[in-house]
Design a protein around this motif. Structure first.
Motif, PDB file in Angstrom:
ATOM      1  N   ASN A 202       0.819  -1.210   0.000  1.00 36.90           N
ATOM      2  CA  ASN A 202       0.000   0.000   0.000  1.00 36.90           C
ATOM      3  C   ASN A 202       0.854   1.260   0.000  1.00 36.90           C
ATOM      4  OD1 ASN A 202      -2.758   1.164   0.200  1.00 36.90           O
ATOM      5  ND2 ASN A 202      -1.995   1.969   2.127  1.00 36.90           N
ATOM      6  N   VAL A 203       1.995   1.237   0.713  1.00 47.27           N
ATOM      7  CA  VAL A 203       2.896   2.392   0.657  1.00 47.27           C
ATOM      8  C   VAL A 203       3.346   2.619  -0.786  1.00 47.27           C
ATOM      9  CG1 VAL A 203       5.107   3.345   1.408  1.00 47.27           C
ATOM     10  CG2 VAL A 203       3.704   2.062   3.020  1.00 47.27           C
ATOM     11  N   ASN A 204       3.718   1.548  -1.453  1.00 50.90           N
ATOM     12  CA  ASN A 204       4.121   1.636  -2.858  1.00 50.90           C
ATOM     13  C   ASN A 204       3.000   2.211  -3.716  1.00 50.90           C
ATOM     14  OD1 ASN A 204       6.060   0.509  -5.147  1.00 50.90           O
ATOM     15  ND2 ASN A 204       3.995  -0.111  -5.697  1.00 50.90           N
ATOM     16  N   ASN A 205       1.787   1.731  -3.501  1.00 50.62           N
ATOM     17  CA  ASN A 205       0.660   2.155  -4.338  1.00 50.62           C
ATOM     18  C   ASN A 205       0.219   3.586  -4.057  1.00 50.62           C
ATOM     19  OD1 ASN A 205       0.680  -0.337  -5.553  1.00 50.62           O
ATOM     20  ND2 ASN A 205      -1.024  -1.162  -4.378  1.00 50.62           N
ATOM     21  N   VAL A 206       0.330   4.012  -2.790  1.00 54.13           N
ATOM     22  CA  VAL A 206       0.010   5.416  -2.472  1.00 54.13           C
ATOM     23  C   VAL A 206       1.059   6.335  -3.084  1.00 54.13           C
ATOM     24  CG1 VAL A 206      -0.190   7.107  -0.613  1.00 54.13           C
ATOM     25  CG2 VAL A 206      -1.307   4.876  -0.386  1.00 54.13           C
ATOM     26  N   ARG A 207       2.314   5.929  -3.010  1.00 52.38           N
ATOM     27  CA  ARG A 207       3.392   6.728  -3.626  1.00 52.38           C
ATOM     28  C   ARG A 207       3.148   6.920  -5.119  1.00 52.38           C
ATOM     29  NH1 ARG A 207       8.842   3.652  -4.546  1.00 52.38           N
ATOM     30  NH2 ARG A 207       7.481   2.872  -6.206  1.00 52.38           N
ATOM     31  N   ASP A 208       2.706   5.852  -5.795  1.00 53.79           N
ATOM     32  CA  ASP A 208       2.556   5.869  -7.250  1.00 53.79           C
ATOM     33  C   ASP A 208       1.133   6.171  -7.701  1.00 53.79           C
ATOM     34  OD1 ASP A 208       5.205   5.122  -7.259  1.00 53.79           O
ATOM     35  OD2 ASP A 208       4.816   3.010  -7.686  1.00 53.79           O
ATOM     36  N   ILE A 209       0.285   6.640  -6.817  1.00 55.05           N
ATOM     37  CA  ILE A 209      -1.145   6.729  -7.103  1.00 55.05           C
ATOM     38  C   ILE A 209      -1.452   7.592  -8.336  1.00 55.05           C
ATOM     39  CG2 ILE A 209      -1.559   8.676  -5.520  1.00 55.05           C
ATOM     40  CD1 ILE A 209      -4.188   7.222  -4.732  1.00 55.05           C
ATOM     41  N   ASP A 210      -0.752   8.691  -8.494  1.00 57.65           N
ATOM     42  CA  ASP A 210      -1.042   9.583  -9.622  1.00 57.65           C
ATOM     43  C   ASP A 210      -0.598   8.976 -10.951  1.00 57.65           C
ATOM     44  OD1 ASP A 210      -2.175  11.501  -7.962  1.00 57.65           O
ATOM     45  OD2 ASP A 210      -0.253  12.497  -7.610  1.00 57.65           O
ATOM     46  N   SER A 211       0.630   8.452 -10.997  1.00 59.54           N
ATOM     47  CA  SER A 211       1.125   7.863 -12.243  1.00 59.54           C
ATOM     48  C   SER A 211       0.359   6.591 -12.592  1.00 59.54           C
ATOM     49  CB  SER A 211       2.626   7.573 -12.137  1.00 59.54           C
ATOM     50  OG  SER A 211       2.893   6.661 -11.095  1.00 59.54           O
ATOM     51  N   ASP A 212      -0.026   5.813 -11.581  1.00 53.97           N
ATOM     52  CA  ASP A 212      -0.799   4.600 -11.842  1.00 53.97           C
ATOM     53  C   ASP A 212      -2.158   4.939 -12.443  1.00 53.97           C
ATOM     54  OD1 ASP A 212       1.188   2.943 -10.961  1.00 53.97           O
ATOM     55  OD2 ASP A 212       0.319   2.554  -8.997  1.00 53.97           O
ATOM     56  N   ALA A 213      -2.822   5.935 -11.880  1.00 57.76           N
ATOM     57  CA  ALA A 213      -4.135   6.329 -12.396  1.00 57.76           C
ATOM     58  C   ALA A 213      -4.025   6.839 -13.826  1.00 57.76           C
ATOM     59  CB  ALA A 213      -4.745   7.407 -11.491  1.00 57.76           C
ATOM     60  N   ASN A 228      -8.530   7.865   1.576  1.00 59.27           N
ATOM     61  CA  ASN A 228      -9.046   6.582   2.059  1.00 59.27           C
ATOM     62  C   ASN A 228      -7.972   5.496   2.058  1.00 59.27           C
ATOM     63  OD1 ASN A 228     -11.684   7.415   2.613  1.00 59.27           O
ATOM     64  ND2 ASN A 228     -12.326   7.117   0.497  1.00 59.27           N
ATOM     65  N   ALA A 229      -7.030   5.575   1.122  1.00 52.38           N
ATOM     66  CA  ALA A 229      -5.934   4.605   1.091  1.00 52.38           C
ATOM     67  C   ALA A 229      -5.061   4.745   2.333  1.00 52.38           C
ATOM     68  CB  ALA A 229      -5.097   4.777  -0.170  1.00 52.38           C
ATOM     69  N   ILE A 230      -4.907   5.963   2.836  1.00 49.68           N
ATOM     70  CA  ILE A 230      -4.130   6.173   4.059  1.00 49.68           C
ATOM     71  C   ILE A 230      -4.898   5.642   5.274  1.00 49.68           C
ATOM     72  CG2 ILE A 230      -3.243   7.953   5.605  1.00 49.68           C
ATOM     73  CD1 ILE A 230      -2.454   9.528   3.076  1.00 49.68           C
ATOM     74  N   LYS A 231      -6.226   5.849   5.301  1.00 52.51           N
ATOM     75  CA  LYS A 231      -7.033   5.268   6.383  1.00 52.51           C
ATOM     76  C   LYS A 231      -6.940   3.740   6.356  1.00 52.51           C
ATOM     77  CE  LYS A 231     -10.428   9.040   6.397  1.00 52.51           C
ATOM     78  NZ  LYS A 231     -11.851   9.410   6.084  1.00 52.51           N
ATOM     79  N   TYR A 232      -6.977   3.189   5.164  1.00 53.13           N
ATOM     80  CA  TYR A 232      -6.828   1.741   4.975  1.00 53.13           C
ATOM     81  C   TYR A 232      -5.484   1.267   5.502  1.00 53.13           C
ATOM     82  CZ  TYR A 232      -5.725  -2.405   2.042  1.00 53.13           C
ATOM     83  OH  TYR A 232      -5.323  -3.624   1.562  1.00 53.13           O
ATOM     84  N   HIS A 233      -4.442   2.070   5.277  1.00 53.11           N
ATOM     85  CA  HIS A 233      -3.111   1.719   5.739  1.00 53.11           C
ATOM     86  C   HIS A 233      -3.072   1.635   7.266  1.00 53.11           C
ATOM     87  CE1 HIS A 233       1.251   1.360   5.165  1.00 53.11           C
ATOM     88  NE2 HIS A 233       1.364   2.084   6.265  1.00 53.11           N
ATOM     89  N   TRP A 234      -3.640   2.620   7.932  1.00 53.08           N
ATOM     90  CA  TRP A 234      -3.689   2.597   9.387  1.00 53.08           C
ATOM     91  C   TRP A 234      -4.481   1.389   9.889  1.00 53.08           C
ATOM     92  CZ3 TRP A 234      -0.636   5.124  12.563  1.00 53.08           C
ATOM     93  CH2 TRP A 234      -0.048   6.326  12.144  1.00 53.08           C
ATOM     94  N   ALA A 271       3.917   5.440   8.624  1.00 56.61           N
ATOM     95  CA  ALA A 271       2.525   5.754   8.272  1.00 56.61           C
ATOM     96  C   ALA A 271       2.251   7.253   8.420  1.00 56.61           C
ATOM     97  CB  ALA A 271       1.568   4.941   9.141  1.00 56.61           C
ATOM     98  N   LYS A 272       2.818   7.877   9.436  1.00 55.32           N
ATOM     99  CA  LYS A 272       2.651   9.327   9.619  1.00 55.32           C
ATOM    100  C   LYS A 272       3.271  10.082   8.443  1.00 55.32           C
ATOM    101  CE  LYS A 272       2.600   9.236  14.683  1.00 55.32           C
ATOM    102  NZ  LYS A 272       3.365   9.564  15.921  1.00 55.32           N
ATOM    103  N   THR A 273       4.445   9.623   8.023  1.00 55.04           N
ATOM    104  CA  THR A 273       5.090  10.261   6.873  1.00 55.04           C
ATOM    105  C   THR A 273       4.265  10.072   5.621  1.00 55.04           C
ATOM    106  OG1 THR A 273       7.270   9.858   7.849  1.00 55.04           O
ATOM    107  CG2 THR A 273       7.206  10.358   5.498  1.00 55.04           C
ATOM    108  N   LEU A 274       3.691   8.882   5.453  1.00 51.90           N
ATOM    109  CA  LEU A 274       2.825   8.615   4.306  1.00 51.90           C
ATOM    110  C   LEU A 274       1.631   9.561   4.307  1.00 51.90           C
ATOM    111  CD1 LEU A 274       2.271   6.591   1.911  1.00 51.90           C
ATOM    112  CD2 LEU A 274       0.838   5.330   3.529  1.00 51.90           C
ATOM    113  N   THR A 275       1.121   9.870   5.480  1.00 52.07           N
ATOM    114  CA  THR A 275      -0.015  10.784   5.616  1.00 52.07           C
ATOM    115  C   THR A 275       0.355  12.207   5.247  1.00 52.07           C
ATOM    116  OG1 THR A 275      -0.869   9.403   7.415  1.00 52.07           O
ATOM    117  CG2 THR A 275      -1.764  11.640   7.230  1.00 52.07           C
ATOM    118  N   GLN A 276       1.572  12.608   5.602  1.00 51.40           N
ATOM    119  CA  GLN A 276       1.949  14.012   5.503  1.00 51.40           C
ATOM    120  C   GLN A 276       2.693  14.378   4.221  1.00 51.40           C
ATOM    121  OE1 GLN A 276       4.281  14.292   9.073  1.00 51.40           O
ATOM    122  NE2 GLN A 276       2.503  14.137  10.444  1.00 51.40           N
ATOM    123  N   SER A 277       3.365  13.413   3.607  1.00 48.63           N
ATOM    124  CA  SER A 277       4.261  13.726   2.487  1.00 48.63           C
ATOM    125  C   SER A 277       3.785  13.110   1.180  1.00 48.63           C
ATOM    126  CB  SER A 277       5.678  13.234   2.793  1.00 48.63           C
ATOM    127  OG  SER A 277       6.548  13.449   1.706  1.00 48.63           O
TER     128      SER A 277
END
Length: 308
Positions: A202-213, A228-234, A271-277
């Motif tokens: 999920n970290v990988n997919n959130v990072r790439d979310i724009d290019s993947d879409a 919602n992907a970040i909520k899912y991660h938590w 996870a906090k970094t994923l939320t903020q960055s």
């Protein structure tokens, strides 16, 4: 081929194999073996052959991912992660297909040796695990290559596959190879391991979310949207730690086994970094941090179980 060319060729294959993902492939094997050791049923041959098979399957998945993303157009100029060998021209598609075939053959041979060493002439068990192995091979290749041009990783199903193969099947399958039995308590850490492995994806997919879409790679993160992907991660992290806590109380495990909960700190920091960055390089570091924490979770819990 001169020395420099050979060196560059080897580096290209190492790039495609993505060796940094291998610790995650080993986590479920180590945990399954630790669970078996806690019941005095550990066998070194099972651990060794299981690790070899898991590593070969992970490398196969990485090669197929490199090939599939290149041929489907999912790798483009905006890709954030490490460079891919086929899309960058370092390895030809034909050479990659040959590499995939050789790696699949290696995984199959290692798996067969594992089953023969474990079950001898118990052909019912061997056939069952051969079917599971065939499913693992198919899952490794079709994640981005697909059947009929429909990779399941591009339809938001990758998370389910990771949970099953890096969690339930990986841990419980290894546990069964050692013990020749199943019980419900190992299901808890097996599910936790699968959830943590899914968090890595999920970290990988959130990072790439724009290019993947943009390229039509519809991961679960793309389907959910970033928030919602970040909520899912938590939720993945919280559920994994809760299942682990229930298991530690139920067994009970020696104090050293409880040290596996120490990974909660690096996991929540990532996870906090994923939320903020949204910075790709920062999130790539958080991807590594989550993967290493998952491996450390399995190692610490396994050591504790071995001393139980």
């Amino acid at each position: 081929m001169d020395l420099l060319t050979k060196r560059n060729h080897c580096q290209a294959w190492l790039l495609a194999a993505r060796l940094r993902t291998l610790p995650l492939a080993c986590a479920s094997i180590l945990l399954g073996s630790g669970l078996a050791a806690g019941e005095n049923a550990y066998k070194t041959s099972v651990l060794v052959f299981s690790l070899l098979t898991a590593i070969a399957l992970q490398v196969l998945s990485n090669l197929a991912n490199d090939y599939g993303d290149a041929t489907s157009g999912a790798d483009d100029y905006s890709r954030i992660g490490p460079a891919r060998a086929v899309s960058s021209g370092l390895i030809t598609p034909r050479a990659m297909r040959i590499g995939m075939a050789l790696t699949a053959t290696g995984a199959a041979l290692s798996g067969l040796l594992l089953l023969l060493a474990t079950f001898g002439n118990q052909w019912g068990h061997i056939v069952l695990f051969l079917l599971l192995g065939a499913a693992a091979l198919l899952a490794a290749v079709t994640y981005t290559v697909g059947l009929g041009g429909k990779p399941y990783g591009y339809r938001g199903l990758g998370d389910i596959a990771v949970f099953l193969f890096f969690g339930l099947l990986g841990v419980l399958g290894t546990y069964y190879l050692h013990t020749h039995q199943l019980s419900w308590l190992p299901l808890l850490p097996a599910a936790a391991c699968g959830l943590l492995a899914t968090a890595v994806l999920n970290v990988n997919n959130v990072r790439d979310i724009d290019s993947d879409a943009r390229t039509g790679k519809i991961t679960l993160a793309v389907r959910l949207g970033r928030a919602n992907a970040i909520k899912y991660h938590w939720a993945l992290l919280g559920t994994a730690l809760l299942l682990t806590l229930i298991y530690l109380v139920a067994v009970p495990v020696p104090l050293l086994g409880w040290s596996c909960l120490l990974v909660a700190k690096p996991l929540t920091d990532a996870a906090k970094t994923l939320t903020q960055s949204r910075d790709g390089e920062i999130l790539t570091r958080m991807l590594k941090k989550t993967a290493i924490s998952t491996l450390l979770y399995s190692v610490l819990l396994s050591i504790g179980l071995m001393l139980f």
